[in-house]
Design a protein around this motif. Structure first.
Motif, PDB file in Angstrom:
ATOM      1  N   CYS A 181       0.849  -1.203   0.000  1.00  0.00           N
ATOM      2  CA  CYS A 181       0.000   0.000   0.000  1.00  0.00           C
ATOM      3  C   CYS A 181       0.881   1.248   0.000  1.00  0.00           C
ATOM      4  O   CYS A 181       1.932   1.255   0.650  1.00  0.00           O
ATOM      5  CB  CYS A 181      -0.885   0.059   1.247  1.00  0.00           C
ATOM      6  SG  CYS A 181      -1.907  -1.383   1.469  1.00  0.00           S
ATOM      7  N   ASN A 182       0.424   2.264  -0.699  1.00  0.00           N
ATOM      8  CA  ASN A 182       1.155   3.528  -0.649  1.00  0.00           C
ATOM      9  C   ASN A 182       1.023   4.127   0.749  1.00  0.00           C
ATOM     10  O   ASN A 182      -0.078   4.140   1.310  1.00  0.00           O
ATOM     11  CB  ASN A 182       0.601   4.510  -1.673  1.00  0.00           C
ATOM     12  CG  ASN A 182       1.223   4.314  -3.042  1.00  0.00           C
ATOM     13  OD1 ASN A 182       2.297   3.737  -3.161  1.00  0.00           O
ATOM     14  ND2 ASN A 182       0.546   4.774  -4.068  1.00  0.00           N
ATOM     15  N   PRO A 183       2.120   4.600   1.330  1.00  0.00           N
ATOM     16  CA  PRO A 183       2.018   5.132   2.699  1.00  0.00           C
ATOM     17  C   PRO A 183       1.204   6.414   2.771  1.00  0.00           C
ATOM     18  O   PRO A 183       1.188   7.196   1.820  1.00  0.00           O
ATOM     19  CB  PRO A 183       3.473   5.379   3.090  1.00  0.00           C
ATOM     20  CG  PRO A 183       4.226   5.442   1.818  1.00  0.00           C
ATOM     21  CD  PRO A 183       3.477   4.675   0.788  1.00  0.00           C
ATOM     22  N   GLU A 184       0.524   6.595   3.881  1.00  0.00           N
ATOM     23  CA  GLU A 184      -0.239   7.825   4.140  1.00  0.00           C
ATOM     24  C   GLU A 184       0.474   8.560   5.271  1.00  0.00           C
ATOM     25  O   GLU A 184       1.071   7.927   6.150  1.00  0.00           O
ATOM     26  CB  GLU A 184      -1.665   7.498   4.575  1.00  0.00           C
ATOM     27  CG  GLU A 184      -2.547   6.950   3.485  1.00  0.00           C
ATOM     28  CD  GLU A 184      -3.056   8.016   2.526  1.00  0.00           C
ATOM     29  OE1 GLU A 184      -3.133   9.191   2.934  1.00  0.00           O
ATOM     30  OE2 GLU A 184      -3.363   7.659   1.370  1.00  0.00           O
ATOM     31  N   SER A 185       0.422   9.867   5.239  1.00  0.00           N
ATOM     32  CA  SER A 185       1.078  10.614   6.328  1.00  0.00           C
ATOM     33  C   SER A 185       0.242  11.806   6.772  1.00  0.00           C
ATOM     34  O   SER A 185      -0.534  12.361   5.995  1.00  0.00           O
ATOM     35  CB  SER A 185       2.462  11.072   5.880  1.00  0.00           C
ATOM     36  OG  SER A 185       2.351  11.982   4.819  1.00  0.00           O
ATOM     37  N   ARG A 186       0.409  12.143   8.014  1.00  0.00           N
ATOM     38  CA  ARG A 186      -0.246  13.333   8.592  1.00  0.00           C
ATOM     39  C   ARG A 186       0.817  14.105   9.375  1.00  0.00           C
ATOM     40  O   ARG A 186       1.617  13.514  10.096  1.00  0.00           O
ATOM     41  CB  ARG A 186      -1.375  12.930   9.558  1.00  0.00           C
ATOM     42  CG  ARG A 186      -2.489  12.126   8.918  1.00  0.00           C
ATOM     43  CD  ARG A 186      -3.413  12.991   8.076  1.00  0.00           C
ATOM     44  NE  ARG A 186      -4.538  12.235   7.565  1.00  0.00           N
ATOM     45  CZ  ARG A 186      -4.535  11.505   6.441  1.00  0.00           C
ATOM     46  NH1 ARG A 186      -3.417  11.424   5.717  1.00  0.00           N
ATOM     47  NH2 ARG A 186      -5.610  10.853   6.047  1.00  0.00           N
ATOM     48  N   LYS A 187       0.795  15.432   9.224  1.00  0.00           N
ATOM     49  CA  LYS A 187       1.777  16.273   9.905  1.00  0.00           C
ATOM     50  C   LYS A 187       1.074  17.151  10.934  1.00  0.00           C
ATOM     51  O   LYS A 187       0.009  17.711  10.634  1.00  0.00           O
ATOM     52  CB  LYS A 187       2.500  17.143   8.873  1.00  0.00           C
ATOM     53  CG  LYS A 187       3.848  17.639   9.334  1.00  0.00           C
ATOM     54  CD  LYS A 187       4.493  18.507   8.294  1.00  0.00           C
ATOM     55  CE  LYS A 187       5.353  17.726   7.339  1.00  0.00           C
ATOM     56  NZ  LYS A 187       6.111  18.598   6.424  1.00  0.00           N
ATOM     57  N   VAL A 191      -7.619   5.420   4.642  1.00  0.00           N
ATOM     58  CA  VAL A 191      -7.865   4.204   3.864  1.00  0.00           C
ATOM     59  C   VAL A 191      -6.588   3.853   3.105  1.00  0.00           C
ATOM     60  O   VAL A 191      -6.066   4.661   2.345  1.00  0.00           O
ATOM     61  CB  VAL A 191      -9.045   4.402   2.877  1.00  0.00           C
ATOM     62  CG1 VAL A 191      -9.301   3.125   2.079  1.00  0.00           C
ATOM     63  CG2 VAL A 191     -10.300   4.831   3.626  1.00  0.00           C
ATOM     64  N   LEU A 192      -6.061   2.644   3.362  1.00  0.00           N
ATOM     65  CA  LEU A 192      -4.851   2.187   2.665  1.00  0.00           C
ATOM     66  C   LEU A 192      -5.270   1.258   1.527  1.00  0.00           C
ATOM     67  O   LEU A 192      -5.763   0.150   1.760  1.00  0.00           O
ATOM     68  CB  LEU A 192      -3.917   1.463   3.634  1.00  0.00           C
ATOM     69  CG  LEU A 192      -3.314   2.316   4.758  1.00  0.00           C
ATOM     70  CD1 LEU A 192      -2.596   1.432   5.772  1.00  0.00           C
ATOM     71  CD2 LEU A 192      -2.345   3.348   4.220  1.00  0.00           C
TER      72      LEU A 192
END
Lengths: 192, 109
Positions: free
Chosen positions: A137-143, A160-161
């Protein structure tokens, strides 16, 4: 223990000795509160800003000792790092293989014109990056910035991954047998 | 006698410095992992294992299938390089880590 810790320990120790010593001298009658005179005063001055004058040497010793103990206790107090609560909901095909990596950004700096890096940083978290990863899965990120860090709450929301790649077939020819006993994947990492 | 003592201290200090510089050699190890269709595989857990140094902190491939280990101690013996899908081992091979930057060959799974 660092040199600073030893200095703190010595400061605290000296403070205790001064407090106990002054009490002991008073108890033995070497110094007396009643024999205080206006001419014989003990004066302690710190950087021309704080000046303590006492006509009672025992009290002066007691105050200096107590200050030493208090100062050592105050400086040895561990810095309080506020916790950051992460809240969110992740949807993925295999939740057991989802890994959430959290990295803290302290600050950024630049080298000098000749390439040397001489800088002093204050280790305060100014940015927190949360990365959600799962195999295929493409990684998701939050800052999260200083506002969220100060509030102590970081809302991840719904993540959602999407499965981009399916798990490849396990081929024995791809796995070279280990000739020595290797630590398991769950073993704590020694380097990176 | 004093001269000899000074020389001995100097030799010991230099030997210590030499040991320190050789033991502190760290390498950056990187590479890419792709599918048979040549698509990068993200989210794979990659790890380096050495019988003496131990196991690295796990690293995961990014959206481009790329992984980077920043501080790998250079060793004369090879490292075991492992690739996992979650906890399932997919790939293992041995590679030497010497020099400041090591680019591992492209891995196709």
């Amino acid at each position: 223990m660092t040199t600073f810790d030893y200095i703190l320990l010595m400061l605290g120790g000296c403070g205790v000795i001064l407090v106990l010593g002054s009490m002991g001298l008073l108890h033995k009658g070497v110094i007396k509160l009643s024999t205080a005179s206006s001419k014989e005063a003990v004066s302690i001055q710190f950087k021309q800003t704080i000046r303590v004058t006492s006509h009672y040497p025992a009290i002066a010793l007691f105050i200096v000792g107590l200050t030493g103990v208090s100062l050592a206790a105050f400086m040895a107090k561990p810095s309080t790092v506020r916790p950051l609560a992460l809240e969110g909901n992740i949807k993925a095909r295999d939740l057991s293989s989802v890994r959430i990596e959290v990295t803290a950004g302290l600050c950024a700096t630049k080298p000098a014109t000749d390439g040397r890096v001489i800088d002093t940083i204050s280790p305060q978290v100014k940015e927190v990056l949360v990365e959600i990863k799962a195999p295929g899965c493409n990684p998701e990120s939050r800052k999260f910035g200083t506002k969220e860090i100060a509030s102590g709450k970081a809302a991840l929301g719904d993540i959602v991954l999407d499965q981009k790649i399916e798990m490849p077939e396990v081929s024995p020819e791809n796995i070279k047998p280990a000739t020595v006993s290797l630590p398991p994947l769950s073993a704590p990492g020694g380097f990176n | 006698m004093k001269k000899l003592l000074r020389l001995a201290v100097l030799c010991l200090a230099l030997a210590g410095l030499g040991w320190h510089t050789t033991s502190a050699q760290l390498a950056m190890v990187e590479g890419g992992i792709y599918s048979k269709a040549n698509a990068p595989i993200p989210g794979l857990t990659v790890s380096l294992v050495h019988p003496v140094v131990g196991r690295s902190s796990p690293c995961m491939t990014n959206a481009q299938g790329w992984y980077v280990f920043h501080n790998v101690p250079a060793r004369p013996e090879p490292y075991y390089f492992e690739v996992y899908w979650g906890t399932r081992l997919l790939y293992r091979n041995t590679y030497l880590v010497q020099g400041p930057r090591v680019l591992l060959p492209k891995i196709v799974l």
